[in-house]
Design a protein around this motif. Structure first.
Motif, PDB file in Angstrom:
ATOM      1  N   TYR A 285      57.456 -19.780   6.460  1.00 57.13           N
ATOM      2  CA  TYR A 285      57.761 -20.152   7.717  1.00 57.13           C
ATOM      3  C   TYR A 285      57.644 -19.264   8.726  1.00 57.13           C
ATOM      4  N   GLU A 286      57.855 -18.031   8.296  1.00 55.20           N
ATOM      5  CA  GLU A 286      57.783 -16.855   9.348  1.00 55.20           C
ATOM      6  C   GLU A 286      56.237 -16.636   9.624  1.00 55.20           C
ATOM      7  N   ALA A 287      55.450 -16.573   8.731  1.00 55.08           N
ATOM      8  CA  ALA A 287      53.860 -16.472   8.756  1.00 55.08           C
ATOM      9  C   ALA A 287      53.518 -17.668   9.692  1.00 55.08           C
ATOM     10  N   VAL A 288      53.918 -18.847   9.521  1.00 56.43           N
ATOM     11  CA  VAL A 288      53.522 -19.966  10.208  1.00 56.43           C
ATOM     12  C   VAL A 288      53.939 -19.787  11.860  1.00 56.43           C
ATOM     13  N   TRP A 289      55.031 -19.199  12.067  1.00 60.69           N
ATOM     14  CA  TRP A 289      55.811 -18.939  13.304  1.00 60.69           C
ATOM     15  C   TRP A 289      54.546 -18.166  14.347  1.00 60.69           C
ATOM     16  N   VAL A 290      54.008 -17.090  13.395  1.00 60.34           N
ATOM     17  CA  VAL A 290      52.820 -16.148  13.987  1.00 60.34           C
ATOM     18  C   VAL A 290      51.600 -16.936  14.341  1.00 60.34           C
ATOM     19  N   ILE A 307      65.628 -14.861  11.505  1.00 60.41           N
ATOM     20  CA  ILE A 307      64.381 -15.780  10.968  1.00 60.41           C
ATOM     21  C   ILE A 307      64.150 -16.628  12.402  1.00 60.41           C
ATOM     22  N   CYS A 308      62.969 -17.201  12.380  1.00 63.06           N
ATOM     23  CA  CYS A 308      62.646 -18.147  13.280  1.00 63.06           C
ATOM     24  C   CYS A 308      63.316 -19.495  13.333  1.00 63.06           C
ATOM     25  N   ASP A 309      63.110 -20.385  14.229  1.00 59.01           N
ATOM     26  CA  ASP A 309      63.816 -21.748  14.385  1.00 59.01           C
ATOM     27  C   ASP A 309      62.999 -22.544  13.134  1.00 59.01           C
ATOM     28  N   VAL A 310      63.375 -22.783  12.094  1.00 60.37           N
ATOM     29  CA  VAL A 310      62.631 -23.435  11.230  1.00 60.37           C
ATOM     30  C   VAL A 310      62.743 -24.609  11.490  1.00 60.37           C
ATOM     31  N   GLU A 311      63.914 -25.427  12.000  1.00 59.08           N
ATOM     32  CA  GLU A 311      63.868 -26.840  12.408  1.00 59.08           C
ATOM     33  C   GLU A 311      62.798 -27.125  13.317  1.00 59.08           C
ATOM     34  N   HIS A 312      62.687 -26.235  14.397  1.00 60.64           N
ATOM     35  CA  HIS A 312      61.890 -26.496  15.584  1.00 60.64           C
ATOM     36  C   HIS A 312      60.295 -26.545  14.865  1.00 60.64           C
ATOM     37  N   THR A 313      60.023 -25.496  13.836  1.00 60.44           N
ATOM     38  CA  THR A 313      58.624 -25.466  13.499  1.00 60.44           C
ATOM     39  C   THR A 313      58.274 -26.672  12.747  1.00 60.44           C
ATOM     40  N   LEU A 314      59.214 -27.126  11.881  1.00 62.39           N
ATOM     41  CA  LEU A 314      58.853 -28.253  11.041  1.00 62.39           C
ATOM     42  C   LEU A 314      58.813 -29.705  12.038  1.00 62.39           C
ATOM     43  N   ASN A 315      59.572 -29.679  12.788  1.00 59.20           N
ATOM     44  CA  ASN A 315      59.672 -30.723  13.725  1.00 59.20           C
ATOM     45  C   ASN A 315      58.353 -30.986  14.540  1.00 59.20           C
TER      46      ASN A 315
END
Length: 396
Positions: A285-290, A307-315
């Motif tokens: 998920y950290e790679a996806v954030w970038v 760590i990034c905002d995992v929930e925000h990334t998935l949503n």
């Protein structure tokens, strides 16, 4: 007593190193397969005598960043003298894909090693001796046991399969200035740094991946991360089947099933997963954030201290019904901005690696895992090493 030396080599076919040894014709020695080793025998009049063995380790993709960590750390910290030669040693070490250990009985070493050096002259790399000496494959001493470089030169020899685009980077006002700015930031935050890291390409040299390619890769990884989250919550067999079916539905819904890599297809086809396999996938998920930041679907790329905002990334993915809708909101971020943040992360990665080698905490609250996965994404987005997603390597 025995003499132990290790060859750090860069080979086109690293898994065939034992076969290469077996092909050598020797009048005085016989090499035979033992359990995971090659045993070395000295020929006698009536029988043969075991005098040593070869062991080898081939770099696996999942081990790419740890394979020569100890060696790179040793060169960084202990080798001194001619900086140009030191840099060449670092480059050679970073492109090592096989380590060949040789252990010979002390009283046989002097007679055996001329044959050994005759063989390894056809290979690329250098030899490390436990005394600290570094020796070229033709037997010339590069650095002595005190860490002093004594060779007048050293030629880097890297297998074509290991060549990285960093060799082709030209020093320009842009990338030199970028590195100066990155180092200034390291100093301001009291983060250790080295001036020996290769420069990254500038905005004219870099070959950025397209917005669509980045968006599709991000979508695939996000779907896999959601699949993994469900397995980490509950690993019952019925749940596994259901989770696979849901992942398949979303891959088809977003039109990215064909963007699965070979490793990702194999991962989804597994019947069971270890806890560590699932955790490793979650970290992506950290790679996806970038990736999402690079196409303006995430606006802020904070310092890699948490760590990034995992929930925000998935949503975020759930806000769209297909990849076409997502692409309407995606826009390439300025190349210079991407390279600026990439260069900083490149230095962060080196600092985290050095701290880990010393058994210390990462400096300035940097999160080693976040830095690592960001570097994976940056390297892929910029095609730094001209590698596909399954093969992305991360060097510091």
């Amino acid at each position: 007593m025995s003499v132990n030396i290790t060859l750090y080599a860069s080979l086109e076919s690293p898994t065939t190193i034992f076969e290469k040894i077996m092909e050598q014709k020797q009048d005085r020695y016989i090499v035979e397969f033992g359990e995971e080793t090659l045993q070395i025998f000295k020929k006698g009049l009536f029988k043969k005598k075991l005098i040593g063995q070869f062991t080898h380790r081939v770099r696996q993709q999942e081990d790419a960043n740890q394979f020569t960590q100890g060696l790179i750390g040793y060169i960084h910290q202990e080798i001194h003298g001619d900086e140009a030669i030191k840099q060449k040693l670092l480059i050679q070490g970073e492109h090592t894909n096989v380590m060949l250990g040789c252990m010979i009985e002390e009283d046989e070493a002097e007679a055996f090693f001329p044959s050994y050096f005759q063989f390894i002259q056809q290979l690329n790399g250098f030899i490390y001796v436990p005394s600290g000496d570094i020796i070229s494959v033709d037997g010339q001493e590069i650095a002595n046991g005190e860490g002093q470089i004594i060779a007048e030169d050293f030629t880097v020899q890297v297998a074509k399969r290991e060549l990285k685009s960093l060799f082709d980077v030209t020093e320009t006002v842009e990338n030199q200035g970028r590195r100066v700015a990155s180092i200034a930031k390291m100093k301001a935050r009291h983060i250790p740094y080295t001036e020996n890291l290769s420069l990254l390409p500038d905005s004219k040299q870099v070959r950025m991946r397209s917005v669509e390619e980045i968006a599709r890769r991000a979508a695939v990884v996000l779907i896999l991360i959601q699949f993994v989250r469900e397995l980490l919550d509950e690993k019952e067999e019925t749940n596994l089947k259901t989770s696979k079916r849901i992942a398949e539905v979303f891959l088809n819904r977003y039109g990215v099933k064909l963007n699965l890599t070979a490793e990702e297809e194999a991962f989804l086809a597994q019947e069971d997963y270890t806890q560590q396999e699932l955790i490793n996938k979650m970290w992506l998920y950290e790679a996806v954030w970038v990736m999402l930041w690079s196409i303006h679907l995430v606006e802020e790329l904070a310092e890699p201290t948490q760590i990034c905002d995992v929930e925000h990334t998935l949503n975020l993915l759930m806000n769209y019904t297909n990849i076409g809708e997502l692409l309407q909101d995606a826009e390439a971020r300025d190349v210079t901005e991407v390279l600026n943040r990439m260069d900083e992360n490149y230095l962060y990665h080196w600092a985290c690696t050095e701290a880990r080698l010393q058994g210390e905490e990462s400096p300035a609250d940097l999160d080693d895992g976040v830095v690592l996965e960001r570097q994976r994404a940056f390297n892929w987005i910029t095609q730094l090493h001209e590698e596909q997603w399954d093969d992305v390597t991360i060097h510091s």
